[in-house]
Design an enzyme around this catalytic site. Structure first.
Site, PDB file in Angstrom:
ATOM      1  N   ASP A 130       0.811  -1.245  -0.015  1.00 52.86           N
ATOM      2  CA  ASP A 130      -0.151   0.038  -0.045  1.00 52.86           C
ATOM      3  C   ASP A 130       0.989   1.198  -0.029  1.00 52.86           C
ATOM      4  O   ASP A 130       2.040   1.042   0.124  1.00 52.86           O
ATOM      5  CB  ASP A 130      -0.872  -0.026   1.220  1.00 52.86           C
ATOM      6  CG  ASP A 130      -0.353  -0.427   2.592  1.00 52.86           C
ATOM      7  OD1 ASP A 130       1.055  -0.368   2.488  1.00 52.86           O
ATOM      8  OD2 ASP A 130      -0.942  -0.928   3.483  1.00 52.86           O
ATOM      9  N   ASN A 166      -7.226  -2.694  14.354  1.00 56.37           N
ATOM     10  CA  ASN A 166      -8.808  -3.042  13.913  1.00 56.37           C
ATOM     11  C   ASN A 166      -8.882  -4.272  13.095  1.00 56.37           C
ATOM     12  O   ASN A 166     -10.103  -4.541  12.493  1.00 56.37           O
ATOM     13  CB  ASN A 166      -9.461  -1.743  13.382  1.00 56.37           C
ATOM     14  CG  ASN A 166      -8.641  -1.467  11.939  1.00 56.37           C
ATOM     15  OD1 ASN A 166      -7.759  -2.016  11.567  1.00 56.37           O
ATOM     16  ND2 ASN A 166      -9.192  -0.277  11.443  1.00 56.37           N
ATOM     17  N   HIS A 208      -7.129  -4.655  10.224  1.00 55.93           N
ATOM     18  CA  HIS A 208      -6.970  -4.443   8.839  1.00 55.93           C
ATOM     19  C   HIS A 208      -5.577  -5.219   8.236  1.00 55.93           C
ATOM     20  O   HIS A 208      -4.701  -5.366   8.964  1.00 55.93           O
ATOM     21  CB  HIS A 208      -6.981  -3.047   8.494  1.00 55.93           C
ATOM     22  CG  HIS A 208      -5.973  -2.208   8.627  1.00 55.93           C
ATOM     23  ND1 HIS A 208      -5.747  -1.131   9.128  1.00 55.93           N
ATOM     24  CD2 HIS A 208      -4.629  -2.553   8.910  1.00 55.93           C
ATOM     25  CE1 HIS A 208      -4.612  -0.409   9.483  1.00 55.93           C
ATOM     26  NE2 HIS A 208      -3.737  -1.334   9.285  1.00 55.93           N
ATOM     27  N   GLU A 261      -9.640  -1.918   5.320  1.00 48.93           N
ATOM     28  CA  GLU A 261     -10.153  -1.594   6.715  1.00 48.93           C
ATOM     29  C   GLU A 261     -11.385  -2.317   6.800  1.00 48.93           C
ATOM     30  O   GLU A 261     -11.891  -3.236   6.124  1.00 48.93           O
ATOM     31  CB  GLU A 261     -10.649  -0.064   6.277  1.00 48.93           C
ATOM     32  CG  GLU A 261      -9.255   0.786   6.327  1.00 48.93           C
ATOM     33  CD  GLU A 261      -8.729   1.147   7.617  1.00 48.93           C
ATOM     34  OE1 GLU A 261      -8.333   0.093   8.257  1.00 48.93           O
ATOM     35  OE2 GLU A 261      -8.179   2.239   7.990  1.00 48.93           O
TER      36      GLU A 261
HETATM   37  C1  GLP Z   1      -0.444   0.211   8.744  1.00 54.65           C
HETATM   38  C2  GLP Z   1      -0.225  -0.758   7.229  1.00 54.65           C
HETATM   39  C3  GLP Z   1      -0.359  -2.225   7.437  1.00 54.65           C
HETATM   40  C4  GLP Z   1       0.313  -2.418   8.795  1.00 54.65           C
HETATM   41  C5  GLP Z   1      -0.255  -1.852   9.986  1.00 54.65           C
HETATM   42  C6  GLP Z   1       0.263  -2.274  11.391  1.00 54.65           C
HETATM   43  O1  GLP Z   1      -1.597   1.005   8.455  1.00 54.65           O
HETATM   44  N1  GLP Z   1      -0.875  -0.293   6.312  1.00 54.65           N
HETATM   45  O2  GLP Z   1       0.271  -2.830   6.508  1.00 54.65           O
HETATM   46  O3  GLP Z   1       0.108  -4.040   8.902  1.00 54.65           O
HETATM   47  O4  GLP Z   1      -0.162  -0.320   9.921  1.00 54.65           O
HETATM   48  O5  GLP Z   1       1.407  -1.375  11.794  1.00 54.65           O
HETATM   49  P1  GLP Z   1       2.259  -1.552  12.828  1.00 54.65           P
HETATM   50  O6  GLP Z   1       3.282  -2.620  12.570  1.00 54.65           O
HETATM   51  O7  GLP Z   1       2.939  -0.206  13.004  1.00 54.65           O
HETATM   52  O8  GLP Z   1       1.309  -1.918  14.165  1.00 54.65           O
END
Ligand code: GLP
Length: 260
Positions: A67, A136, A138, A143
């Site tokens: 993404d 959440n 995702h 989402e």
């Molecule tokens: C972001 C990314 C995800 C990632 C998630 C968790 O929003 N788009 O791909 O898995 O957050 O991030 P973190 O590892 O900082 O908790």
């Protein structure tokens, strides 16, 4: 689903790095699906260390990130392009021409999304998809309530995701509201999936993903449909799993079982 529970985050990261380096050794021109987020920073550090000290090579691999924020140019310090450069690409021998991220600053993000999906298909699909999970539930930026049949497209970020990611931006208002993300169906098409979650803040989402119903309200639960999904957890992220004893019996300390 293969649920591997490691004693701590460092062990979880080392286990994930083993799986990735083994995959690349077995198929040097593997197509890797890469992820961002705080969880992945120590993983990329470890992969860079193995490149430096143990000659692990990414020279023939191709990569596609999950993404990118809409509106951020690749050189924006909060873009995922910039993150990948700093965290990984600058430290290994991957060919920059074979690294791909959605173009967040494309004039037509919908067309850019479709082109990205086509590029993944053209590369022969993803061999190993790395994933984190949002609090959440995702995956990528899919989402809650994202279609389980979705492809790369524009998604509006939830308030909770923007709040979680606000720490990288100057303020909540500056945290982007839209992103291009590969879809749930794109992720499910990968030949193998490797999701990593560490820390207590992920325990509820992990329990929903592994033991909750298959439901778009927890996009990560779609991995229940994947034939080769490995979930790597530390004990904190595994904290809400009802069948934790069972997973630890099958894979003691996260090791492969005799039948893997
Ligand atoms: C972001 C990314 C995800 C990632 C998630 C968790 O929003 N788009 O791909 O898995 O957050 O991030 P973190 O590892 O900082 O908790």
């Amino acid at each position: 689903m293969k649920v591997l529970i490691l004693p701590d985050a460092q062990a979880a990261i080392a286990r994930a790095a083993d799986i990735i380096t083994r995959a690349v050794a077995a198929k040097p021109d593997a197509v890797l699906g890469l992820a961002t987020g705080g969880t992945m920073v120590p993983l990329y550090d470890e992969l860079a260390r193995r490149h430096r000290d143990e000659s692990v090579s990414f020279a023939q691999t191709t990569s596609f990130n999950l993404d990118e924020y809409i509106g951020l140019a690749p050189d924006h310090p909060c873009s995922y392009h910039h993150y990948m450069q700093e965290a990984f690409f600058d430290h290994v021998d991957i060919d920059p021409a074979r690294t791909h991220l959605p173009k967040g600053d494309a004039p037509d993000p919908q067309a850019a999304s479709e082109a990205y999906e086509a590029l993944i298909a053209q590369a022969g699909g993803i061999d190993l998809q790395l994933l984190g999970i949002g609090q959440n539930g995702h995956i990528g930026f899919n989402e809650p309530t994202a279609s389980l049949g979705s492809r790369t497209r524009i998604k509006t970020l939830t308030r909770s995701t923007r709040e979680a990611n606000q720490r990288y931006f100057a303020s909540f208002d500056e945290t982007p509201q839209y992103a291009i993300t590969t879809g749930v169906a794109t992720i499910l098409e990968s030949r193998k999936c490797l999701l990593i979650a560490t820390g207590a803040s992920k325990a509820e989402a992990v329990a929903q993903m592994v033991e909750g119903p298959l439901a778009a309200v927890c996009p990560a639960s779609a991995l229940q449909l994947h034939k080769r999904a490995t979930i790597i957890l530390d004990t904190e992220a595994a904290g809400n799993l009802a069948l934790r004893d069972y997973y630890e019996t099958v894979h003691p300390r996260g090791r492969d079982s005799a039948f893997d």
